[in-house]
Design a protein around this motif. Structure first.
Motif, mmCIF file in Angstrom:
data_model
loop_
_atom_site.group_PDB
_atom_site.id
_atom_site.type_symbol
_atom_site.label_atom_id
_atom_site.label_comp_id
_atom_site.label_asym_id
_atom_site.label_seq_id
_atom_site.Cartn_x
_atom_site.Cartn_y
_atom_site.Cartn_z
ATOM 1 N N GLN A 299 0.837 -1.199 0.000
ATOM 2 C CA GLN A 299 0.000 0.000 0.000
ATOM 3 C C GLN A 299 0.876 1.256 0.000
ATOM 4 O OE1 GLN A 299 -2.774 -0.073 3.244
ATOM 5 N NE2 GLN A 299 -3.803 -1.926 2.543
ATOM 6 N N LYS A 300 0.393 2.268 -0.697
ATOM 7 C CA LYS A 300 1.123 3.519 -0.751
ATOM 8 C C LYS A 300 0.137 4.673 -0.857
ATOM 9 C CE LYS A 300 4.845 5.922 -3.191
ATOM 10 N NZ LYS A 300 5.860 5.845 -4.283
ATOM 11 N N GLU A 301 0.494 5.774 -0.217
ATOM 12 C CA GLU A 301 -0.391 6.936 -0.235
ATOM 13 C C GLU A 301 -0.134 7.776 -1.489
ATOM 14 O OE1 GLU A 301 -0.449 10.700 2.539
ATOM 15 O OE2 GLU A 301 -1.564 9.062 3.531
ATOM 16 N N TYR A 302 -1.212 8.160 -2.166
ATOM 17 C CA TYR A 302 -1.128 8.982 -3.365
ATOM 18 C C TYR A 302 -2.090 10.150 -3.267
ATOM 19 C CZ TYR A 302 1.553 5.428 -5.904
ATOM 20 O OH TYR A 302 2.531 4.558 -6.317
ATOM 21 N N ARG A 303 -1.743 11.205 -4.004
ATOM 22 C CA ARG A 303 -2.684 12.306 -4.186
ATOM 23 C C ARG A 303 -3.451 12.043 -5.473
ATOM 24 N NH1 ARG A 303 1.608 17.067 -3.824
ATOM 25 N NH2 ARG A 303 2.908 15.306 -4.514
ATOM 26 N N VAL A 304 -4.742 11.851 -5.342
ATOM 27 C CA VAL A 304 -5.599 11.490 -6.464
ATOM 28 C C VAL A 304 -6.330 12.720 -6.978
ATOM 29 C CG1 VAL A 304 -7.537 10.056 -7.215
ATOM 30 C CG2 VAL A 304 -5.881 9.153 -5.555
ATOM 31 N N VAL A 305 -6.273 12.914 -8.284
ATOM 32 C CA VAL A 305 -6.947 14.050 -8.922
ATOM 33 C C VAL A 305 -8.286 13.571 -9.468
ATOM 34 C CG1 VAL A 305 -6.796 15.830 -10.685
ATOM 35 C CG2 VAL A 305 -4.712 15.045 -9.542
ATOM 36 N N THR A 306 -9.371 14.189 -9.033
ATOM 37 C CA THR A 306 -10.702 13.759 -9.448
ATOM 38 C C THR A 306 -11.059 14.330 -10.822
ATOM 39 O OG1 THR A 306 -11.920 15.647 -8.540
ATOM 40 C CG2 THR A 306 -11.354 13.846 -7.015
ATOM 41 N N ALA A 307 -12.208 13.900 -11.319
ATOM 42 C CA ALA A 307 -12.688 14.388 -12.615
ATOM 43 C C ALA A 307 -12.975 15.883 -12.573
ATOM 44 C CB ALA A 307 -13.948 13.626 -13.017
ATOM 45 N N GLU A 308 -13.214 16.403 -11.389
ATOM 46 C CA GLU A 308 -13.476 17.836 -11.215
ATOM 47 C C GLU A 308 -12.198 18.632 -10.994
ATOM 48 O OE1 GLU A 308 -16.422 19.241 -11.534
ATOM 49 O OE2 GLU A 308 -17.416 17.321 -11.919
ATOM 50 N N GLY A 309 -11.055 17.924 -10.916
ATOM 51 C CA GLY A 309 -9.787 18.615 -10.710
ATOM 52 C C GLY A 309 -9.397 18.783 -9.262
ATOM 53 N N ASP A 310 -10.209 18.297 -8.345
ATOM 54 C CA ASP A 310 -9.879 18.374 -6.924
ATOM 55 C C ASP A 310 -8.848 17.297 -6.576
ATOM 56 O OD1 ASP A 310 -11.730 20.438 -6.544
ATOM 57 O OD2 ASP A 310 -13.364 18.997 -6.258
ATOM 58 N N VAL A 311 -8.117 17.519 -5.493
ATOM 59 C CA VAL A 311 -7.104 16.563 -5.056
ATOM 60 C C VAL A 311 -7.555 15.916 -3.752
ATOM 61 C CG1 VAL A 311 -4.712 16.241 -4.336
ATOM 62 C CG2 VAL A 311 -5.254 17.845 -6.178
ATOM 63 N N LYS A 312 -7.529 14.573 -3.745
ATOM 64 C CA LYS A 312 -7.877 13.815 -2.552
ATOM 65 C C LYS A 312 -6.730 12.866 -2.236
ATOM 66 C CE LYS A 312 -12.880 13.673 -3.557
ATOM 67 N NZ LYS A 312 -14.049 12.781 -3.776
ATOM 68 N N THR A 313 -6.496 12.643 -0.977
ATOM 69 C CA THR A 313 -5.455 11.711 -0.566
ATOM 70 C C THR A 313 -6.075 10.332 -0.337
ATOM 71 O OG1 THR A 313 -4.180 13.481 0.486
ATOM 72 C CG2 THR A 313 -3.686 11.216 1.147
ATOM 73 N N ALA A 314 -5.416 9.313 -0.874
ATOM 74 C CA ALA A 314 -5.910 7.945 -0.700
ATOM 75 C C ALA A 314 -4.745 6.982 -0.578
ATOM 76 C CB ALA A 314 -6.786 7.544 -1.877
ATOM 77 N N THR A 315 -4.923 5.969 0.237
ATOM 78 C CA THR A 315 -3.952 4.879 0.315
ATOM 79 C C THR A 315 -4.359 3.843 -0.724
ATOM 80 O OG1 THR A 315 -3.565 5.254 2.676
ATOM 81 C CG2 THR A 315 -2.954 3.099 1.783
#
Length: 253
Positions: A217-233
């Motif tokens: 598992q690794k933590e990434y910054r995920v960019v949504t379809a709306e351009g927002d950034v969410k953190t997810a493992t």
């Protein structure tokens, strides 16, 4: 005689010559004890037998009075699109073969004069039935997978060898702020990652596909379809989807 076979196979043999049907039945059932052959001498009778029995494969003559084998094939395909259908005929031509293929025949075999033709026919039947049963088993497995994954509370995505999205469950669509999977389909996984993390993610993906083992598992910054950034493992593991090797990505928030 071949005693090693797949499960029982019920064959419907249509031929307007009952004597020939008897010979075919005898040789097939002698060739493999898995075979059980039911016969018909006209299309109407064959349709009745088909509707009243669980048939695994149809073997049909072509040249018959009233309606021929291609007429029967077209009627069968209306209700049984995947049922193996072998045209076993003494009247062969490129035109008939072409029409049979266009109508969805499974196999085309010319009648011969020796007993070896029945061994060939038995093998064709076995191969056709085995293929359909294997496809059915795969489809059932995929259906169970989708039933499980579709309702999973965690976002799950599948990516092909080119890192393109093949599937996303409802939780993943919602996490990525997409209206539907159509917004995600075919996009690269890198499209949903922060630019600073794309290269390391690509190396991780390539190792997973090459070595066929899960990645930590690794933590990434995920960019949504709306351009927002969410953190997810993100946990990734190899898998198969519709016969193709894929990478499964599970996102934990």
């Amino acid at each position: 005689m071949n005693h090693v076979s797949i499960d029982a196979i019920t064959v419907l043999h249509l031929d307007d010559n009952p004597n020939f049907s008897e010979i075919v039945s005898e040789f097939l059932e002698r060739e493999d004890t898995a075979f059980s052959v039911v016969t018909a001498t006209c299309v109407d009778e064959a349709l009745t037998v088909l509707h009243d029995n669980s048939i695994d494969c149809i073997v049909s003559d072509y040249d018959m009075p009233d309606r021929d084998g291609l007429d029967f094939l077209e009627l069968v395909r209306d209700d049984y699109p995947d049922l193996p259908f072998i045209l076993f005929t003494g009247k062969g031509s490129e035109e008939i073969a072409s029409q049979a293929i266009s109508a969805g025949v499974t196999d085309y075999l010319q009648k011969g004069t020796g007993t070896e033709q029945y061994t060939v026919l038995a093998n064709r039947i076995q191969n056709a039935v085995r293929s359909v049963r294997a496809e059915t088993a795969v489809q059932r497995t995929e259906d169970r997978y989708h039933n499980l994954v579709d309702t999973a509370p965690i976002p799950i995505l599948l990516f092909d060898r080119d890192w393109e999205a093949l599937y996303a469950n409802e939780a993943a669509v919602a996490f990525l702020d997409a209206d539907s999977f159509a917004e995600i389909a075919g996009k690269k996984a890198s499209d949903f990652l922060h630019p600073d993390e794309r290269e390391s993610a690509r190396e991780r993906f390539q190792q997973l596909m090459r070595n066929d083992i899960s990645a930590p598992q690794k933590e990434y910054r995920v960019v949504t379809a709306e351009g927002d950034v969410k953190t997810a493992t993100v946990a990734t593991a190899p898998g198969y989807y519709r016969g193709e090797k894929v990478a499964q990505a599970m996102l934990y928030r």
